[in-house]
Design an enzyme around this catalytic site. Structure first.
Site, PDB file in Angstrom:
ATOM      1  N   LYS A   1       3.741 -36.895 -10.607  1.00 38.11           N
ATOM      2  CA  LYS A   1       3.144 -35.989  -9.616  1.00 38.11           C
ATOM      3  C   LYS A   1       3.975 -34.740  -9.322  1.00 38.11           C
ATOM      4  CE  LYS A   1      -0.228 -37.164  -8.994  1.00 38.11           C
ATOM      5  NZ  LYS A   1      -1.280 -37.247 -10.069  1.00 38.11           N
TER       6      LYS A   1
ATOM      7  N   GLY B   1       4.284 -32.217 -11.665  1.00 31.69           N
ATOM      8  CA  GLY B   1       3.848 -31.133 -12.552  1.00 31.69           C
ATOM      9  C   GLY B   1       4.169 -31.431 -14.008  1.00 31.69           C
ATOM     10  N   THR B   2       4.389 -32.695 -14.316  1.00 32.13           N
ATOM     11  CA  THR B   2       4.791 -33.055 -15.686  1.00 32.13           C
ATOM     12  C   THR B   2       3.699 -32.722 -16.711  1.00 32.13           C
ATOM     13  OG1 THR B   2       4.035 -35.335 -15.347  1.00 32.13           O
ATOM     14  CG2 THR B   2       6.365 -34.905 -14.974  1.00 32.13           C
TER      15      THR B   2
ATOM     16  N   SER C   1       1.012 -36.928  -2.898  1.00 38.56           N
ATOM     17  CA  SER C   1       0.208 -36.718  -4.106  1.00 38.56           C
ATOM     18  C   SER C   1      -0.049 -38.059  -4.801  1.00 38.56           C
ATOM     19  CB  SER C   1       0.937 -35.750  -5.054  1.00 38.56           C
ATOM     20  OG  SER C   1       0.268 -35.647  -6.268  1.00 38.56           O
TER      21      SER C   1
ATOM     22  N   LYS D   1      -5.517 -33.171 -12.008  1.00 35.98           N
ATOM     23  CA  LYS D   1      -4.264 -32.441 -11.747  1.00 35.98           C
ATOM     24  C   LYS D   1      -4.612 -31.215 -10.913  1.00 35.98           C
ATOM     25  CE  LYS D   1      -2.829 -35.352 -14.672  1.00 35.98           C
ATOM     26  NZ  LYS D   1      -2.113 -36.547 -14.409  1.00 35.98           N
ATOM     27  N   GLY D   2      -4.012 -31.148  -9.753  1.00 36.28           N
ATOM     28  CA  GLY D   2      -4.371 -30.089  -8.816  1.00 36.28           C
ATOM     29  C   GLY D   2      -5.607 -30.524  -8.045  1.00 36.28           C
ATOM     30  N   ARG D   3      -5.532 -31.735  -7.485  1.00 37.31           N
ATOM     31  CA  ARG D   3      -6.683 -32.297  -6.745  1.00 37.31           C
ATOM     32  C   ARG D   3      -6.861 -31.559  -5.421  1.00 37.31           C
ATOM     33  NH1 ARG D   3      -4.754 -37.533  -8.587  1.00 37.31           N
ATOM     34  NH2 ARG D   3      -6.357 -38.370  -9.959  1.00 37.31           N
TER      35      ARG D   3
ATOM     36  N   TYR E   1      -7.379 -32.121  -1.650  1.00 33.72           N
ATOM     37  CA  TYR E   1      -7.324 -33.128  -0.568  1.00 33.72           C
ATOM     38  C   TYR E   1      -6.752 -32.473   0.686  1.00 33.72           C
ATOM     39  CZ  TYR E   1      -2.764 -33.681  -3.004  1.00 33.72           C
ATOM     40  OH  TYR E   1      -1.568 -33.468  -3.642  1.00 33.72           O
TER      41      TYR E   1
HETATM   42  N1  LIG Z   1      -0.628 -25.474 -13.742  1.00 31.59           N
HETATM   43  C1  LIG Z   1      -0.917 -26.590 -13.056  1.00 31.59           C
HETATM   44  N2  LIG Z   1      -2.153 -27.139 -13.132  1.00 31.59           N
HETATM   45  C2  LIG Z   1      -2.433 -28.277 -12.437  1.00 31.59           C
HETATM   46  N3  LIG Z   1      -1.543 -28.935 -11.663  1.00 31.59           N
HETATM   47  C3  LIG Z   1      -0.313 -28.407 -11.572  1.00 31.59           C
HETATM   48  C4  LIG Z   1       0.049 -27.226 -12.244  1.00 31.59           C
HETATM   49  N4  LIG Z   1       1.330 -26.960 -11.955  1.00 31.59           N
HETATM   50  C5  LIG Z   1       1.752 -27.901 -11.129  1.00 31.59           C
HETATM   51  N5  LIG Z   1       0.760 -28.788 -10.883  1.00 31.59           N
HETATM   52  C6  LIG Z   1       0.898 -29.968 -10.033  1.00 31.59           C
HETATM   53  O1  LIG Z   1       0.992 -31.092 -10.883  1.00 31.59           O
HETATM   54  C7  LIG Z   1       0.650 -32.225 -10.107  1.00 31.59           C
HETATM   55  C8  LIG Z   1       0.363 -33.401 -11.021  1.00 31.59           C
HETATM   56  O2  LIG Z   1       1.611 -33.780 -11.513  1.00 31.59           O
HETATM   57  P1  LIG Z   1       1.779 -34.626 -12.837  1.00 31.59           P
HETATM   58  O3  LIG Z   1       1.096 -33.947 -13.951  1.00 31.59           O
HETATM   59  O4  LIG Z   1       3.229 -34.867 -12.984  1.00 31.59           O
HETATM   60  O5  LIG Z   1       1.005 -35.953 -12.444  1.00 31.59           O
HETATM   61  S1  LIG Z   1       1.013 -37.328 -13.239  1.00 31.59           S
HETATM   62  O6  LIG Z   1       2.198 -38.041 -12.815  1.00 31.59           O
HETATM   63  O7  LIG Z   1       1.012 -37.055 -14.673  1.00 31.59           O
HETATM   64  O8  LIG Z   1      -0.212 -38.004 -12.786  1.00 31.59           O
HETATM   65  C9  LIG Z   1      -0.528 -31.775  -9.308  1.00 31.59           C
HETATM   66  O9  LIG Z   1      -0.521 -32.536  -8.113  1.00 31.59           O
HETATM   67  P2  LIG Z   1      -1.803 -32.634  -7.165  1.00 31.59           P
HETATM   68  O10 LIG Z   1      -1.949 -31.248  -6.604  1.00 31.59           O
HETATM   69  O11 LIG Z   1      -1.429 -33.620  -6.108  1.00 31.59           O
HETATM   70  O12 LIG Z   1      -2.966 -33.065  -7.987  1.00 31.59           O
HETATM   71  C10 LIG Z   1      -0.291 -30.263  -9.107  1.00 31.59           C
HETATM   72  O13 LIG Z   1       0.078 -29.925  -7.817  1.00 31.59           O
END
Ligand SMILES: Nc1ncnc2c1ncn2[C@@H]1O[C@H](COP(=O)(O)OS(=O)(=O)O)[C@@H](OP(=O)(O)O)[C@H]1O
Length: 389
Positions: A121, A123-124, A219, A340-342, A344
């Site tokens: 969560k 940004g991986t 997250s 990703k980028g939910r 809420y």
């Molecule tokens: N470019 C871009 N696009 C979409 N999302 C982005 C981006 N950069 C950072 N993030 C943030 O990444 C969060 C998800 O993290 P992960 O990819 O590490 O999640 S996971 O562990 O693989 O499920 C996700 O968390 P949530 O916002 O809670 O959904 C995003 O805030």
């Protein structure tokens, strides 16, 4: 490999067919000798050697030889050497003797040069997508069964062995310049992953991403809600993070997954006890989100990858998604999916205050660690530290 003791002499190391066997000084209580089945069956060399070994030991020493059926023998062995129940794979390519006897279809080029270890969560997946855009960076192939991360070093997949792991990686077209990698976001907080990774790929570079651990916890909670985890649907965030030891196991389990990966200093220290600091890059996840091109320049420099890829031209901010995305030909964008980028609601104030206090000591430790490493503090950490004063 056939191996047996043929010579005499108390403290001598014995070498049979080029393989070091027993060292007189190490006096093992149980020695396990192995022989290739084909060798064993076809030329009976193993049987012959071991029969002679046993009679040699019986007649020339006062050692008492005992044996048990294989399973009981193994149990006895692991009772004596419990630390060996968990195997620790080393890179077979590091030993010339292994390279010499490997079959031709094996290669030393199917192991990653770097790992993105998480935590989840932060940004991986965005970092993963951006890395894939680079012409010399190649990820593992998707798992045909799960399409999920490989997750080799942290769990039971590790016991499937090195071949299983290496099959995930394609043969690079240019072995010297291409960089293979994999991202498994729960390596970060795994007890075993650093030791196992350091044993198999000691020269690998390691990338971790940090965001405010309170936001990471929230997250994760939202992630679990959207995956319909009953505990996340039934209890609100504050109830989850603040529950005590008497709470039902499912809410405790969710609480642990929300909170424990955020003990950043502890987990990073564990990685640093197995990898030199020069092999670890700590990315500021907030900056990855707001200014990915600058972060990707830093990542490229750390990896020493060439050619230099211009991310400021290749990425664009997508107002609809609210995040940076890959710019495609014709002005279209390729963004990460809905998970990703939910969307809420923001975290409630009570939870924010609880987590700020919960992570205080961990954050102080992290700031000391970053200071020792000569790394700048991310802005969320500076803000949290100000609350301490
Ligand atoms: N470019 C871009 N696009 C979409 N999302 C982005 C981006 N950069 C950072 N993030 C943030 O990444 C969060 C998800 O993290 P992960 O990819 O590490 O999640 S996971 O562990 O693989 O499920 C996700 O968390 P949530 O916002 O809670 O959904 C995003 O805030």
């Amino acid at each position: 490999m056939s191996c047996a003791v043929l010579g005499t002499g108390g403290e001598t190391a014995y070498w049979i067919f080029g393989v070091p066997c027993l060292k007189g000084s190490s006096r093992p209580q149980i020695s396990i000798f192995m022989t290739h089945l084909s060798n064993y069956g076809n030329d009976r060399l193993g049987l012959y050697t071991f029969a002679n070994l046993a009679s040699f030991i019986k007649s020339s020493t006062n050692l008492r030889l005992q044996t048990l059926p294989p399973v009981q023998l193994a149990q006895k062995y692991f009772q004596l050497f419990p630390e060996q129940t968990d195997p620790l794979w080393q890179n077979p390519c590091d030993d010339k003797r292994h390279r010499d006897i490997w079959s031709r279809d094996k290669t030393c080029d199917h192991l990653p040069k770097f790992l993105v270890i998480g935590p989840q969560k932060t940004g991986t997946t965005a970092l993963y997508l951006f890395l894939l855009m680079h012409p010399s960076i190649i990820s593992n192939l998707p798992s045909p069964k799960t399409f999920e991360e490989v997750q080799f070093f942290n769990g039971n997949n590790y016991h499937k062995g090195i071949d299983w792991y290496m099959e995930f990686f394609p043969t690079p077209s240019n072995v010297t310049t291409d960089l293979l990698f994999e991202k498994s976001a729960n390596y970060f907080h795994s007890e075993e992953a650093p030791r196992r990774a350091a044993s198999l790929i000691p020269k690998a570079k390691i990338i971790t991403i940090l965001i405010d651990p309170s936001d990471r916890a929230y997250s994760w909670y939202q992630h679990q809600r959207s995956h319909e985890d009953p505990a996340a649907l039934r209890f609100n965030f504050y109830e989850v993070i603040s529950c005590g030891p008497w709470a039902p196991p499912e809410i405790r389990a969710l609480q642990k997954r929300c909170l424990a990966p955020g003990w950043y200093a502890l987990h990073i220290q564990r990685w640093l006890s197995h990898f030199p600091a020069s092999q670890l890059l700590i990315v500021d996840g907030q900056q990855l989100r707001s200014d990915p091109a600058t972060v990707m320049d830093e990542v490229q420099k750390f990896l020493g990858v060439s050619p230099h890829y211009n991310y400021s031209e290749a990425l664009t901010f997508d107002p609809q998604k609210g995040f940076w995305c890959q710019l495609l030909e014709g002005g279209k964008t390729k963004c990460l999916g809905k998970s990703k980028g939910r969307k809420y609601p923001p975290m409630d104030r009570e939870s924010r205050a609880f987590l700020s206090s919960y992570y205080r000591e961990h954050n102080v430790e992290l700031s000391k660690l970053l200071h020792r490493l000569g790394q700048p503090l991310p802005s969320w950490l500076r803000q949290e530290l100000q609350k301490v004063r």
